[in-house]
Enzyme design. Structure first.
Site, PDB file in Angstrom:
ATOM      1  N   ASP A 198     -11.248   2.611   3.541  1.00  0.00           N
ATOM      2  CA  ASP A 198     -11.598   1.189   3.504  1.00  0.00           C
ATOM      3  C   ASP A 198     -13.103   0.996   3.317  1.00  0.00           C
ATOM      4  OD1 ASP A 198      -9.661  -0.825   3.619  1.00  0.00           O
ATOM      5  OD2 ASP A 198      -9.222  -0.419   5.731  1.00  0.00           O
ATOM      6  N   GLN A 244      -5.154  -1.317   9.385  1.00  0.00           N
ATOM      7  CA  GLN A 244      -5.028  -2.670   8.840  1.00  0.00           C
ATOM      8  C   GLN A 244      -5.620  -3.690   9.814  1.00  0.00           C
ATOM      9  OE1 GLN A 244      -3.905  -3.315   5.747  1.00  0.00           O
ATOM     10  NE2 GLN A 244      -4.186  -5.510   5.975  1.00  0.00           N
ATOM     11  N   LYS A 277       0.833  -1.203   0.000  1.00  0.00           N
ATOM     12  CA  LYS A 277       0.000   0.000   0.000  1.00  0.00           C
ATOM     13  C   LYS A 277       0.871   1.258   0.000  1.00  0.00           C
ATOM     14  CE  LYS A 277      -3.843  -2.502   2.080  1.00  0.00           C
ATOM     15  NZ  LYS A 277      -4.691  -2.830   3.230  1.00  0.00           N
TER      16      LYS A 277
HETATM   17  N1  GUN Z   1      -7.146  -6.985   6.101  1.00  0.00           N
HETATM   18  C1  GUN Z   1      -7.464  -7.800   5.071  1.00  0.00           C
HETATM   19  N2  GUN Z   1      -8.042  -7.092   4.080  1.00  0.00           N
HETATM   20  C2  GUN Z   1      -8.101  -5.798   4.502  1.00  0.00           C
HETATM   21  C3  GUN Z   1      -8.577  -4.597   3.920  1.00  0.00           C
HETATM   22  O1  GUN Z   1      -9.118  -4.559   2.810  1.00  0.00           O
HETATM   23  N3  GUN Z   1      -8.422  -3.485   4.672  1.00  0.00           N
HETATM   24  C4  GUN Z   1      -7.866  -3.510   5.905  1.00  0.00           C
HETATM   25  N4  GUN Z   1      -7.786  -2.372   6.570  1.00  0.00           N
HETATM   26  N5  GUN Z   1      -7.408  -4.603   6.471  1.00  0.00           N
HETATM   27  C5  GUN Z   1      -7.521  -5.744   5.764  1.00  0.00           C
END
Ligand code: GUN
Length: 308
Positions: A120, A97, A53
């Site tokens: 998100d 996350q 990211k």
């Molecule tokens: N953990 C697994 N997939 C995701 C996601 O799309 N966003 C976040 N913040 N954590 C995750």
């Protein structure tokens, strides 16, 4: 006839290029979109995702910063961090996350994120906006699936779509996006009776279960579009053989790394599907590309510029 492979790497690159072009214009006008990523503790998979990211932000010209509280952080300390990020003008997007450690109240944390910065799309406000077809921020993985379907010219309106998995992150928002695009949607899960028969009704089958290779050829109508959201690491040699016996490239990876990535869809499905996303190289890269796109949208919406 083997399936048309839906190339997530290529589609993600196209989305990133579009985002980068817009960011360049905004930057020239003195606006610098910014993303804050919060990574708690040392979950190896989360560390890999977050690295991707941050790297992607650099590529498209988004300012990014990483916050790494310890794995023993309290809900209160994490709330304080989120509140601080909410207040900071130069931060357009906040991503916490998941998963968070067990002592942290995840729901409380997600509720604390300013919905305008919730890249998100997990805040109940954004969930509600999506379910009522209002403008908001949409979860990245299902948004990426919609992009690859649209950009690959796969019809959605009037089609039977079956989503396997009902998670808040993928299954539920995926179903909502497909409904909003006028598909006829069935959502299945671990308690669903005769799952294979229901899946065989699908023109578009989305697998988001988290079980390696569970969707075998009996689940798929020949010619259907199959979207594989699964990212399962296989380390067991017998399991590896079940999926990839005779695949020289995979055997080489497995020998050198001791593991390989398998989706929720068994590789044999590629022989009968009309179109399919591979793992790796399908939905994964799209998720990150949509995070860039969401950060750009959040920056525009917050700053009063019309969103794309
Ligand atoms: N953990 C697994 N997939 C995701 C996601 O799309 N966003 C976040 N913040 N954590 C995750």
């Amino acid at each position: 006839m083997p399936a048309n492979i839906l190339d997530g790497v290529k589609t993600a690159a196209a989305i990133r290029a579009e985002v980068a072009a817009e960011i360049k214009k905004m930057t020239a006008a003195g606006i610098h979109p910014g993303l804050a990523v919060v990574l708690v503790g040392h979950n190896p998979a989360s560390e890999i995702y977050v690295r991707g990211k941050v790297k992607s932000c650099e590529e498209v010209g988004i300012y990014s910063e990483k916050h790494t509280p310890s794995g023993s952080v309290t809900t209160e300390d994490l709330l304080a961090l989120v509140h601080d990020l909410n207040r900071r003008e130069e931060i357009d997007g906040i991503l916490v996350q998941l998963p968070l450690p067990p002592q942290v109240d995840s729901k409380k944390i997600l509720l604390a994120v300013d919905p305008a910065k919730d890249v998100d799309g997990f805040h109940p406000m954004n969930v509600g906006l999506l379910s009522t077809q209002r403008e908001g921020l949409v979860p990245c993985t299902p948004a990426g699936v919609m992009e690859i379907l649209k950009r690959s010219g796969i019809p959605i309106a009037g089609q039977n779509a079956v989503v396997v998995g009902r998670s808040d992150i993928v299954g539920k928002p995926m179903a909502m996006l497909l409904i909003n695009a006028n598909a006829t949607v069935t959502v299945c899960h671990s308690k669903t009776r005769d799952l294979a028969a229901l899946c065989r009704q699908a023109d578009i089958l989305v697998a988001a279960i988290g079980r390696a290779g569970m969707i075998t050829r009996e689940f798929v109508r020949p010619g259907a579009t199959v979207i594989d959201v699964g990212m399962n690491t296989v380390t067991d040699a017998a399991e590896f053989e079940r999926f990839f016996a005779g695949n020289a490239r995979r055997e080489e990876t497995f020998r050198t790394k001791g593991s390989t990535l398998v989706g929720d869809v068994h590789p044999e499905v590629a022989q009968i599907a009309g179109a399919i996303t591979p793992v790796p190289g399908g939905v994964g890269p799209l998720t990150i590309a949509m995070l860039m796109s969401n950060t750009l949208r959040a920056a525009k919406l917050r700053r009063g510029t019309k969103a794309a």
